[in-house]
Design an enzyme around this catalytic site. Structure first.
Site, PDB file in Angstrom:
ATOM      1  N   SER A  58       0.830  -1.209   0.000  1.00 42.00           N
ATOM      2  CA  SER A  58       0.000   0.000   0.000  1.00 42.00           C
ATOM      3  C   SER A  58       0.862   1.256   0.000  1.00 42.00           C
ATOM      4  CB  SER A  58      -0.912   0.015   1.222  1.00 42.00           C
ATOM      5  OG  SER A  58      -1.471   1.306   1.356  1.00 42.00           O
ATOM      6  N   HIS A  75      -1.103  -1.165  -4.304  1.00 38.42           N
ATOM      7  CA  HIS A  75      -2.411  -0.852  -3.711  1.00 38.42           C
ATOM      8  C   HIS A  75      -2.504   0.658  -3.484  1.00 38.42           C
ATOM      9  CE1 HIS A  75      -5.884  -2.022  -1.093  1.00 38.42           C
ATOM     10  NE2 HIS A  75      -5.501  -1.014  -0.329  1.00 38.42           N
ATOM     11  N   ASP A 109      -4.796   3.742  -1.981  1.00 40.07           N
ATOM     12  CA  ASP A 109      -5.886   4.047  -1.045  1.00 40.07           C
ATOM     13  C   ASP A 109      -6.393   5.464  -1.249  1.00 40.07           C
ATOM     14  OD1 ASP A 109      -6.030   1.676   0.770  1.00 40.07           O
ATOM     15  OD2 ASP A 109      -3.911   2.166   1.060  1.00 40.07           O
ATOM     16  N   MET A 112      -9.037   8.324  -0.249  1.00 38.54           N
ATOM     17  CA  MET A 112      -9.924   8.672   0.884  1.00 38.54           C
ATOM     18  C   MET A 112     -10.504  10.067   0.666  1.00 38.54           C
ATOM     19  SD  MET A 112      -7.482   7.496   4.013  1.00 38.54           S
ATOM     20  CE  MET A 112      -6.555   5.957   3.937  1.00 38.54           C
ATOM     21  N   HIS A 154      -8.265   1.031  -4.052  1.00 33.76           N
ATOM     22  CA  HIS A 154      -9.185   0.862  -2.924  1.00 33.76           C
ATOM     23  C   HIS A 154      -9.818   2.211  -2.631  1.00 33.76           C
ATOM     24  CE1 HIS A 154      -9.497  -0.027   1.701  1.00 33.76           C
ATOM     25  NE2 HIS A 154     -10.677   0.074   1.134  1.00 33.76           N
ATOM     26  N   MET A 182     -12.023   4.541  -0.633  1.00 32.31           N
ATOM     27  CA  MET A 182     -12.715   4.765   0.640  1.00 32.31           C
ATOM     28  C   MET A 182     -13.450   6.094   0.523  1.00 32.31           C
ATOM     29  SD  MET A 182      -9.658   3.400   3.059  1.00 32.31           S
ATOM     30  CE  MET A 182      -8.514   3.392   1.686  1.00 32.31           C
ATOM     31  N   MET A 215     -11.402  -5.773   5.270  1.00 29.88           N
ATOM     32  CA  MET A 215     -10.615  -4.839   6.089  1.00 29.88           C
ATOM     33  C   MET A 215     -10.329  -5.483   7.445  1.00 29.88           C
ATOM     34  SD  MET A 215     -10.044  -2.317   4.178  1.00 29.88           S
ATOM     35  CE  MET A 215      -9.069  -1.457   5.408  1.00 29.88           C
ATOM     36  N   GLY A 257      -2.995   4.063   7.982  1.00 25.75           N
ATOM     37  CA  GLY A 257      -2.033   2.972   8.022  1.00 25.75           C
ATOM     38  C   GLY A 257      -1.530   2.786   9.450  1.00 25.75           C
ATOM     39  N   GLY A 258      -0.855   1.673   9.679  1.00 21.56           N
ATOM     40  CA  GLY A 258      -0.174   1.461  10.956  1.00 21.56           C
ATOM     41  C   GLY A 258      -1.040   1.070  12.135  1.00 21.56           C
ATOM     42  N   ASP A 302      -6.621  -6.418   4.154  1.00 21.18           N
ATOM     43  CA  ASP A 302      -5.968  -5.103   4.215  1.00 21.18           C
ATOM     44  C   ASP A 302      -5.997  -4.559   5.646  1.00 21.18           C
ATOM     45  OD1 ASP A 302      -5.066  -2.538   3.748  1.00 21.18           O
ATOM     46  OD2 ASP A 302      -6.740  -1.947   2.456  1.00 21.18           O
ATOM     47  N   GLY A 303      -4.797  -4.359   6.218  1.00 19.69           N
ATOM     48  CA  GLY A 303      -4.696  -3.681   7.506  1.00 19.69           C
ATOM     49  C   GLY A 303      -3.966  -4.497   8.553  1.00 19.69           C
ATOM     50  N   GLY A 304      -2.867  -3.943   9.047  1.00 17.82           N
ATOM     51  CA  GLY A 304      -2.135  -4.608  10.124  1.00 17.82           C
ATOM     52  C   GLY A 304      -1.455  -5.901   9.704  1.00 17.82           C
ATOM     53  N   GLY A 329       1.122  -2.011   4.174  1.00 18.53           N
ATOM     54  CA  GLY A 329       1.614  -0.649   4.038  1.00 18.53           C
ATOM     55  C   GLY A 329       2.829  -0.405   4.904  1.00 18.53           C
TER      56      GLY A 329
END
Ligand code: DX5
Ligand code: ZN
Length: 214
Positions: free
Chosen positions: A6, A31, A33, A35, A64, A66, A135, A142-143, A173-175, A195
């Protein structure tokens, strides 16, 4: 395992260097993102940046969105050269119509679920999808730490896909890191987004290689 790093955690003051790293790496996608500050409590980047990235990136773009009303932007996403357009189930009043428009524009259609949205909401559309993006954090930043419940959702989605004969791939996606990635691989994930784990690493290419091997 397929890997989709990401760009959200890249160095926005020197995107070209990070894109060159992605091009050299074993990653399968990049990827992106997007937003809007409405669907999620953050604003990232939009079409001018995506187009500039696309000019340099040799990997297919996994977009992606959002944003609210993503169906308004199908042709603009297509014009960036994106291979996959992911829209949130929660952002589409007429999800089936949106998926049809994405396919008519020549892209793969992905539907994204927030952590609190059940897999069962996809029962009547799963056969029309190329991808489902689960998700494993609340979208916007991120993070964040991985939400463990996602592993169970991957299993439920795998079951729905095999029961219906859908060709949809499962992306998470995420963590994502080596530990959570291994759990997701065991549960049946096909594609991992990462990411901060990639871009904050001293050797991002080695991190991508490690995720590929899961
Ligand atoms: C969050 C984004 C993610 C984000 C993941 O809303 O959708 O793609 O970049 O970041 P990490 O891998 O750091 O959780
Ligand atoms: Zn994302």
């Amino acid at each position: 395992m397929k890997v989709s790093p990401s760009l959200l955690s890249a160095d926005f003051a020197n995107l070209q260097a990070d894109i060159e790293m992605i091009n050299r790496s074993e990653s399968d996608y990049l990827h992106l993102d997007v937003m809007d500050g409405v669907f999620v409590p953050n604003i990232s980047f939009g079409f001018p940046v995506m187009k500039a990235v696309a000019q340099h990136c040799k990997k297919p773009l996994d977009v992606h969105l959002m944003i609210v009303e993503p169906q308004k932007w199908v042709s603009q996403v297509r014009d960036t050269g994106a291979e996959i357009m992911n829209v949130h189930q929660e952002a589409c009043l007429h999800l089936h119509s949106c998926v049809q428009q994405i396919h008519a524009a020549g892209m793969k259609a992905g539907v994204t679920l927030c952590p609190a949205t059940p897999v069962a909401t996809l029962a009547d559309i799963i056969e029309d999808l190329d991808l489902v993006l689960l998700m494993s954090v609340n979208p916007g930043f991120g993070g964040q730490p991985f939400i463990p419940h996602t592993v169970k959702k991957v299993g439920e989605l795998r079951e729905l896909i095999s029961r219906t004969g859908s060709k949809a791939e499962i992306e998470v996606d995420g963590g994502v890191n080596d530990k959570t990635g291994a759990e997701l691989a065991a549960a049946g994930a096909d594609i991992l987004v990462a990411g901060s784990y990639v871009f904050n690493a001293p050797n991002p290419e080695a991190v991508i290689r490690g995720l590929k091997q899961l």
